[in-house]
Motif scaffolding. Structure first.
Motif, PDB file in Angstrom:
ATOM      1  N   ASP B 336      -3.335 -27.662   2.414  1.00 40.30           N
ATOM      2  CA  ASP B 336      -2.423 -26.773   3.115  1.00 40.30           C
ATOM      3  C   ASP B 336      -2.984 -26.552   4.513  1.00 40.30           C
ATOM      4  OD1 ASP B 336      -0.204 -25.307   3.467  1.00 40.30           O
ATOM      5  OD2 ASP B 336      -0.819 -23.617   2.223  1.00 40.30           O
ATOM      6  N   LEU B 337      -2.086 -26.352   5.474  1.00 42.60           N
ATOM      7  CA  LEU B 337      -2.571 -26.067   6.829  1.00 42.60           C
ATOM      8  C   LEU B 337      -3.421 -24.797   6.775  1.00 42.60           C
ATOM      9  CD1 LEU B 337       0.716 -26.688   8.812  1.00 42.60           C
ATOM     10  CD2 LEU B 337      -1.347 -28.068   8.924  1.00 42.60           C
ATOM     11  N   PRO B 338      -4.509 -24.731   7.551  1.00 48.04           N
ATOM     12  CA  PRO B 338      -5.309 -23.510   7.551  1.00 48.04           C
ATOM     13  C   PRO B 338      -4.453 -22.332   8.009  1.00 48.04           C
ATOM     14  CG  PRO B 338      -5.991 -25.008   9.300  1.00 48.04           C
ATOM     15  CD  PRO B 338      -5.046 -25.767   8.437  1.00 48.04           C
ATOM     16  N   LYS B 339      -4.671 -21.181   7.380  1.00 44.64           N
ATOM     17  CA  LYS B 339      -3.804 -20.025   7.639  1.00 44.64           C
ATOM     18  C   LYS B 339      -4.579 -18.887   8.291  1.00 44.64           C
ATOM     19  CE  LYS B 339      -0.155 -21.758   5.640  1.00 44.64           C
ATOM     20  NZ  LYS B 339       1.036 -22.069   6.427  1.00 44.64           N
ATOM     21  N   VAL B 340      -3.856 -18.083   9.047  1.00 43.76           N
ATOM     22  CA  VAL B 340      -4.452 -16.877   9.610  1.00 43.76           C
ATOM     23  C   VAL B 340      -4.579 -15.856   8.486  1.00 43.76           C
ATOM     24  CG1 VAL B 340      -4.152 -15.021  11.282  1.00 43.76           C
ATOM     25  CG2 VAL B 340      -3.398 -17.333  11.838  1.00 43.76           C
ATOM     26  N   ALA B 341      -5.776 -15.386   8.242  1.00 41.83           N
ATOM     27  CA  ALA B 341      -6.006 -14.477   7.122  1.00 41.83           C
ATOM     28  C   ALA B 341      -5.373 -13.122   7.394  1.00 41.83           C
ATOM     29  CB  ALA B 341      -7.495 -14.322   6.890  1.00 41.83           C
ATOM     30  N   ILE B 342      -4.991 -12.427   6.330  1.00 43.43           N
ATOM     31  CA  ILE B 342      -4.384 -11.102   6.470  1.00 43.43           C
ATOM     32  C   ILE B 342      -5.265 -10.094   5.755  1.00 43.43           C
ATOM     33  CG2 ILE B 342      -2.463  -9.716   5.608  1.00 43.43           C
ATOM     34  CD1 ILE B 342      -0.697 -12.072   6.483  1.00 43.43           C
ATOM     35  N   SER B 343      -5.526  -8.986   6.431  1.00 39.86           N
ATOM     36  CA  SER B 343      -6.429  -8.002   5.842  1.00 39.86           C
ATOM     37  C   SER B 343      -5.679  -7.180   4.802  1.00 39.86           C
ATOM     38  CB  SER B 343      -6.978  -7.087   6.926  1.00 39.86           C
ATOM     39  OG  SER B 343      -5.952  -6.242   7.378  1.00 39.86           O
ATOM     40  N   SER B 344      -6.451  -6.591   3.911  1.00 34.31           N
ATOM     41  CA  SER B 344      -5.855  -5.784   2.844  1.00 34.31           C
ATOM     42  C   SER B 344      -5.155  -4.561   3.438  1.00 34.31           C
ATOM     43  CB  SER B 344      -6.962  -5.425   1.859  1.00 34.31           C
ATOM     44  OG  SER B 344      -6.817  -4.137   1.404  1.00 34.31           O
ATOM     45  N   GLY B 345      -5.688  -4.066   4.558  1.00 35.05           N
ATOM     46  CA  GLY B 345      -5.081  -2.912   5.226  1.00 35.05           C
ATOM     47  C   GLY B 345      -3.673  -3.229   5.707  1.00 35.05           C
ATOM     48  N   ARG B 402       3.292  -5.114  -3.777  1.00 36.43           N
ATOM     49  CA  ARG B 402       2.124  -5.785  -3.223  1.00 36.43           C
ATOM     50  C   ARG B 402       2.008  -7.211  -3.742  1.00 36.43           C
ATOM     51  NH1 ARG B 402      -2.321  -3.087  -0.814  1.00 36.43           N
ATOM     52  NH2 ARG B 402      -3.853  -4.669  -0.311  1.00 36.43           N
ATOM     53  N   THR B 403       2.156  -7.345  -5.067  1.00 32.71           N
ATOM     54  CA  THR B 403       2.079  -8.684  -5.664  1.00 32.71           C
ATOM     55  C   THR B 403       3.181  -9.577  -5.101  1.00 32.71           C
ATOM     56  OG1 THR B 403       1.578  -7.413  -7.649  1.00 32.71           O
ATOM     57  CG2 THR B 403       1.658  -9.809  -7.872  1.00 32.71           C
ATOM     58  N   ALA B 404       4.390  -9.024  -4.977  1.00 26.98           N
ATOM     59  CA  ALA B 404       5.509  -9.823  -4.476  1.00 26.98           C
ATOM     60  C   ALA B 404       5.240 -10.283  -3.047  1.00 26.98           C
ATOM     61  CB  ALA B 404       6.791  -8.995  -4.524  1.00 26.98           C
ATOM     62  N   ILE B 405       4.680  -9.382  -2.237  1.00 28.82           N
ATOM     63  CA  ILE B 405       4.369  -9.746  -0.846  1.00 28.82           C
ATOM     64  C   ILE B 405       3.326 -10.854  -0.818  1.00 28.82           C
ATOM     65  CG2 ILE B 405       3.234  -8.932   1.259  1.00 28.82           C
ATOM     66  CD1 ILE B 405       4.669  -6.295   0.938  1.00 28.82           C
ATOM     67  N   GLU B 406       2.276 -10.653  -1.606  1.00 32.19           N
ATOM     68  CA  GLU B 406       1.189 -11.642  -1.583  1.00 32.19           C
ATOM     69  C   GLU B 406       1.648 -13.008  -2.074  1.00 32.19           C
ATOM     70  OE1 GLU B 406      -2.593  -8.587  -1.974  1.00 32.19           O
ATOM     71  OE2 GLU B 406      -1.766  -9.511  -3.775  1.00 32.19           O
ATOM     72  N   GLN B 407       2.552 -12.990  -3.056  1.00 29.52           N
ATOM     73  CA  GLN B 407       2.984 -14.279  -3.613  1.00 29.52           C
ATOM     74  C   GLN B 407       3.979 -14.999  -2.717  1.00 29.52           C
ATOM     75  OE1 GLN B 407       4.374 -13.312  -7.506  1.00 29.52           O
ATOM     76  NE2 GLN B 407       2.340 -13.572  -8.427  1.00 29.52           N
ATOM     77  N   ASN B 408       4.764 -14.245  -1.970  1.00 31.57           N
ATOM     78  CA  ASN B 408       5.876 -14.869  -1.244  1.00 31.57           C
ATOM     79  C   ASN B 408       5.663 -15.024   0.258  1.00 31.57           C
ATOM     80  OD1 ASN B 408       7.710 -15.286  -3.460  1.00 31.57           O
ATOM     81  ND2 ASN B 408       7.792 -13.052  -3.570  1.00 31.57           N
ATOM     82  N   ALA B 409       4.600 -14.418   0.769  1.00 30.49           N
ATOM     83  CA  ALA B 409       4.403 -14.482   2.218  1.00 30.49           C
ATOM     84  C   ALA B 409       4.093 -15.908   2.664  1.00 30.49           C
ATOM     85  CB  ALA B 409       3.269 -13.558   2.624  1.00 30.49           C
ATOM     86  N   ILE B 410       4.721 -16.320   3.777  1.00 36.02           N
ATOM     87  CA  ILE B 410       4.342 -17.583   4.424  1.00 36.02           C
ATOM     88  C   ILE B 410       3.485 -17.184   5.621  1.00 36.02           C
ATOM     89  CG2 ILE B 410       5.156 -19.674   5.565  1.00 36.02           C
ATOM     90  CD1 ILE B 410       7.805 -19.312   4.101  1.00 36.02           C
ATOM     91  N   LEU B 411       2.197 -17.468   5.538  1.00 30.41           N
ATOM     92  CA  LEU B 411       1.285 -17.014   6.589  1.00 30.41           C
ATOM     93  C   LEU B 411       1.403 -17.893   7.823  1.00 30.41           C
ATOM     94  CD1 LEU B 411      -1.856 -16.231   4.439  1.00 30.41           C
ATOM     95  CD2 LEU B 411       0.030 -14.729   5.084  1.00 30.41           C
ATOM     96  N   LYS B 412       1.022 -17.320   8.961  1.00 28.36           N
ATOM     97  CA  LYS B 412       0.988 -18.110  10.201  1.00 28.36           C
ATOM     98  C   LYS B 412      -0.122 -19.149  10.121  1.00 28.36           C
ATOM     99  CE  LYS B 412       2.831 -14.693  13.368  1.00 28.36           C
ATOM    100  NZ  LYS B 412       2.490 -13.596  14.247  1.00 28.36           N
ATOM    101  N   ASN B 413       0.072 -20.259  10.829  1.00 32.84           N
ATOM    102  CA  ASN B 413      -0.952 -21.308  10.798  1.00 32.84           C
ATOM    103  C   ASN B 413      -2.055 -21.026  11.798  1.00 32.84           C
ATOM    104  OD1 ASN B 413       0.429 -22.917   8.910  1.00 32.84           O
ATOM    105  ND2 ASN B 413       1.786 -23.622  10.541  1.00 32.84           N
ATOM    106  N   ASP B 414      -3.279 -21.342  11.392  1.00 27.66           N
ATOM    107  CA  ASP B 414      -4.397 -21.274  12.323  1.00 27.66           C
ATOM    108  C   ASP B 414      -4.632 -22.709  12.806  1.00 27.66           C
ATOM    109  OD1 ASP B 414      -6.697 -20.939  13.704  1.00 27.66           O
ATOM    110  OD2 ASP B 414      -7.955 -20.531  11.970  1.00 27.66           O
ATOM    111  N   TYR B 415      -3.841 -23.094  13.826  1.00 26.40           N
ATOM    112  CA  TYR B 415      -3.837 -24.504  14.242  1.00 26.40           C
ATOM    113  C   TYR B 415      -5.207 -24.989  14.690  1.00 26.40           C
ATOM    114  CZ  TYR B 415       1.229 -24.277  14.030  1.00 26.40           C
ATOM    115  OH  TYR B 415       2.509 -24.139  13.598  1.00 26.40           O
TER     116      TYR B 415
END
Lengths: 65, 659
Positions: B336-345, B402-415
């Motif tokens: 998978d393309l590397p993704k920009v990580a998202i903080s728990s906050g 929270r689970t739904a967000i985590e499962q369905n989010a398409i994260l931005k790419n860290d090109y």
């Protein structure tokens, strides 16, 4: 400049090539799963040796001016 | 060319073999420095290599000086983001400019016996132009090397867990050691070494990626699918025609909305291809210095031409990996393309937005958009809409959201992480060491290149010109070494500056962009129009730089906020900024305007002022007043004109193949 750059290039790639080839000979096949089952260290090491050797030979041949 | 951004946070474990390769490389570059030490006698030996290097060496160094690590990372990133169109930076940008430099401009740089580009400007115009150019150049090189070293130290910190400070100081120390011993020759030699390291280190990675995808045909097929549906991979928020990632020109011909770069044909060909590329390759002392170190005029003119051959093929090593990454991700090859990580906050905040938005019964699309914005994600999979509709009928608990967000989010790419993620995927220990050493090599030789350009400009164009005029050569040789140490220390300071004040660094780079944009107009007029006066050149350059700033302040790319990306003057005046479809388009047009204004002002002011230089002064500096070079010592097929035509033809063929 007095130093022929082909000499250090040749030496370095021959050395790295030999290291990689040797490493490739003595490592288990399992680590090559990620490189699609190809023993890249062995094969690419040989390529580096050939390249390094070619550079070395051309640097040691008498210079034509 | 690209801004530094946090590199991918992946850790790898190096085996002893990887460290051995790394150490072997380091030992060789330091060894080269020591071996060259005995040839460093005069200041010219140290700062200009005593003009003694064969063309193939300066040629590879010429190419390699620009092939810094940020270029490697940035080109792979663009390859993923924009596909084959990224090759325009090479096939439209670099190659024609390099040929022009070799055929038309090198005779003046080399023939004038100037030791640097600013010194040529002094001979052609006057002290003011030289002062402006040398000052901005000196500061720019130090910042460039600081930015690159910051990226290196960050990379070593994240990838190998090394201490940031230790990594920064050790790597800078190695560069200092070999540049101090061998001067420019050291830098040029290690650039050649770096060139081979990059080619031999990355070729197997590209080969494995290509084999994994199933060949170029398969890759093309996959990318055609991606172009029509780029959303699941978070590549773009709208669809393109199927050839958007795999054709270099067709999408461009259909206007800025039809290609992922958002650039129109004129901006690409004139703004990038002519103004920016010629401005960089023909006037930047960092690269031109390599050609000036060649052993004779023919070698100096062959330098950019020799460099053009690998440059033309370089997209295979630097852009193709980015396209491969997209292809691999699209084909579900366990990548998978590397993704920009998202903080728990951020996730917690997004849950809150979700709850309040669903409670107020906003449309599902609106809710999805608001949650994605809060989360800093690209968007959501279609399934998420079902969750929202469900929540709007009867509220669901936070944990479930929270689970739904985590499962369905398409994260931005860290090109910027693309190239490393491929190295990590395909390289076993051994090859891993080689590829990482290649990357490290390009960082370090980037610093060496900048520092050697800096010490020459400082010593000859600032120190000798304005501070201590008539000293012995030994004194200047000493000053060259002192400037090397100072340059490295300043680079380290800039690295810390870049680390701590990322936004301020963006402003610094912006200002340099303003200065560089009009530069080529000054050189073009200076070399090809004898009537150009010093006053015209100086004021034209200032006017061009001011135009860049004004243009930037009045324009804004869609999706960007007012600030470092532009629009500030428009806001001040209370008017709407001129909209551009993309930042790239904004930059290309900015350069076009700055060039145009500089050209116009220089011509107008030159005609209004008196030429203070006589025809005799300008001999060897201006095209019409310089006798043509008759180099009978080389056969016709080695002449720059002939080689230039062949290379240009090759470049055209490449453009047609990937049309």
């Amino acid at each position: 400049m007095g130093l022929d750059i082909r000499l250090p290039i040749g030496l370095m790639f021959s050395l790295i090539g030999l290291l990689m080839t040797g490493y490739g000979l003595f490592t288990p096949a399992a680590i090559y799963e990620r490189s699609l089952g190809i023993n890249v260290n062995l094969w690419w090491g040989l390529v580096l040796v050939v390249f390094g050797g070619w550079m070395l030979i051309s640097s040691l041949r008498p210079q034509k001016k | 060319m690209s801004l530094p951004s946090p590199l991918l946070a992946v850790a790898v474990n190096l085996a002893w073999i990887d460290y051995t390769i790394l150490i072997a490389y380091t030992a060789f570059v330091v060894g080269i420095g020591f071996a060259l030490k005995r040839y460093m006698k005069t200041s010219a030996d140290f700062l200009t290599s005593g003009r003694s290097i064969p063309a193939w060496v300066t040629g590879l160094a010429f190419m390699s000086a620009n092939l810094g690590a940020l270029e490697l990372v940035g080109m792979a990133a663009s390859g993923a983001k924009y596909g084959i169109s990224t090759a325009h930076f090479y096939w439209v940008g670099a190659i024609p400019a390099m040929i022009f430099l070799a055929v038309f401009m090198m005779p003046f740089y080399y023939g004038s016996k100037a030791r640097s580009v600013p010194e040529y400007l002094k001979m052609r115009f006057d002290e003011r132009v030289r002062c402006l150019n040398s000052l901005t150049f000196a500061v720019m090189t130090v910042f460039a090397s600081g930015i690159s070293m910051n990226a290196l130290a960050k990379l070593l910190n994240q990838l190998l867990g090394w201490d940031y400070h230790a990594a920064l100081w050790i790597c800078s120390g190695i560069v200092l050691l070999y540049v101090l011993k061998g001067g420019l020759t050291s830098a040029i030699y290690t650039e050649v070494l770096q060139f081979f390291m990059i080619v031999l280190g990355f070729a197997p990675v590209v080969y494995l990626g290509l084999k994994d995808v199933g060949g170029y045909g398969k890759l093309k097929q996959a990318l055609e699918g991606v172009a029509t549906h780029p959303q699941p991979l978070a590549l773009a928020d709208k669809s393109f025609s199927s050839d958007a990632w795999t054709s270099a020109w067709t999408p461009l011909l259909h206007g800025p909305s039809a290609n992922p770069m958002g650039v129109d044909l004129f901006a690409m060909v004139f703004g990038l291809g002519f103004v920016l590329s010629f401005g960089y390759w023909c006037t930047n002392f960092l690269v031109v210095q390599r050609a000036m170190a060649a052993r004779n005029m023919t070698a100096a003119r062959q330098t950019p031409l020799i460099a053009a051959v690998p440059k033309m093929l370089m997209p295979v090593l630097v852009i193709l990996p980015g396209m491969l990454a997209v292809g691999l991700a699209a084909l579900n090859k366990g990548y998978d393309l590397p993704k920009v990580a998202i903080s728990s906050g951020d996730t917690t905040a997004a849950v809150a937005i979700f709850q309040s938005a669903t409670a107020s019964k906003q449309s599902p699309e609106q809710v999805s958009q608001a949650v994605a914005n809060k989360l800093g994600a690209f968007g959501f999979k279609p399934e998420f809409i079902t969750v929202i509709t469900q929540a709007e009928t009867s509220a669901i608990p936070d944990s479930q959201v929270r689970t739904a967000i985590e499962q369905n989010a398409i994260l931005k790419n860290d090109y910027d992480g693309v190239i490393l993620s491929l190295v990590k995927k395909y390289c076993p220990s051994g090859l891993l060491g080689l590829a990482l050493t290649a990357l490290l090599a390009s960082f370090m030789s980037g610093m060496a290149g900048n520092v050697t350009a800096f010490n020459t400009v400082w010593t000859y164009d600032l120190y000798q010109a304005y501070i201590a005029k008539d000293k012995s050569d030994a004194h200047y040789a000493w000053m060259g070494r002192f400037a090397t140490i100072a340059g490295i220390l300043l680079s380290i300071a800039c690295a810390y500056f870049a680390k701590n004040f990322n936004n301020a660094m963006d402003v610094v780079q912006l200002v340099f962009g303003f200065v560089n944009a009009p530069l080529f107009a000054t050189f073009l007029l200076g070399m090809f129009w004898a009537r150009t006066t010093g006053t015209g050149a100086f004021l034209g350059l200032l006017g061009g730089t001011a135009t860049s700033a004004i243009f930037h302040g009045l324009s804004l790319a869609t999706g960007n906020g007012v600030g470092v990306k532009g629009g500030y003057f428009a806001q001040l005046l209370g008017i709407q900024p001129i909209p551009f479809p993309s930042e790239m388009a904004q930059n290309f047009w900015l350069a076009t305007f700055a060039f145009g204004v500089c050209l116009f002002l220089t011509v107008a002011i030159s005609l209004a002022t008196k030429q203070t230089k006589t025809a005799n002064d300008l001999r060897g500096l201006v095209y019409s007043l310089t006798p043509r070079i008759v180099n009978d010592e080389v056969p016709w097929y080695q002449k720059p004109e002939f080689l230039g035509i062949i290379l240009l033809a090759g470049c055209v063929i490449l453009n047609i193949i990937f049309f």
